[in-house]
Write an enzyme that holds these catalytic residues in place. Structure first.
Site, PDB file in Angstrom:
ATOM      1  CB  ILE A 139      -1.326  -0.454   1.324  1.00 54.64           C
ATOM      2  CG1 ILE A 139      -0.131   0.375   2.803  1.00 54.64           C
ATOM      3  CG2 ILE A 139      -2.137  -1.044   1.264  1.00 54.64           C
ATOM      4  CD1 ILE A 139      -0.745   0.456   3.751  1.00 54.64           C
ATOM      5  CB  CYS A 140       0.216   4.683  -0.971  1.00 52.13           C
ATOM      6  SG  CYS A 140       0.684   6.075  -1.203  1.00 52.13           S
TER       7      CYS A 140
END
Length: 180
Positions: A117-118
């Site tokens: 995920i970012c």
């Protein structure tokens, strides 16, 4: 004197809280007895064998995956069950857990091939007062409202911003293929 990492009591307390007051859209817990590794593996639990000899034990496997985030209603992810992997650093709660989607997801802020995920999602906003419930809520909100300003998948972000119908179709196809 160096700061001693917090004892696992914090993670145990959070687990007890989640078991007592579950989150509607996510269920989870550690793999086995390791409070640093919460993931989708089956968690073995010991049960007494149907025998008079109490020292004999049989292993039963809990068939429930241990990190499942359900897709938000009204989104392309609705009806999906996304398996997660959470790894807690020994410095938790001073550092956030590392999170990865084990289920493939078509999303601007989630790497399609690795499930990463970012970083902006948790790292930049993390503080020791936050907990696993916050992590679950943040991930659920991320599925509801992708952040196209800081994507890990720029092409998907562009598609989300310029052709939402095509984005939704591709995301639903991925949900049908990998998350049901």
């Amino acid at each position: 004197m160096p700061r001693r990492p917090p004892l696992p009591t914090r993670r145990r307390k959070e687990l007890n809280d989640l078991e007592a007051n579950p989150v509607d859209f996510c269920c989870g817990g550690p793999k086995g007895d390791d409070l640093l590794d919460w993931g989708t593996a089956r968690r073995p639990r010991r049960t007494l064998a149907p025998s008079r000899d109490a020292s004999r034990r049989a292993r039963a496997v809990d068939p429930r995956p241990h990190q499942v985030l359900t897709g938000p209603d009204g989104t392309a992810y609705e009806g999906g069950a996304f398996q997660l992997d959470l790894k807690f650093p020994t410095e938790y709660p001073f550092k956030p857990p590392k999170i990865k989607f084990e289920t493939k997801v078509y999303h601007p802020n989630i790497k399609t091939d690795t499930g990463e995920i970012c970083n902006d999602v948790l790292v930049s906003n993390w503080s020791p007062t936050l907990n696993v419930r916050y992590v679950y809520t943040t991930l659920h909100e991320l599925l509801k409202s992708p952040n196209v300003d800081h994507p890990l998948e720029p092409e998907i972000a562009q598609e989300f911003a310029s052709d939402r119908a095509t984005f939704d179709k591709k995301a639903k196809e991925m949900v049908d293929k990998h998350a049901r």
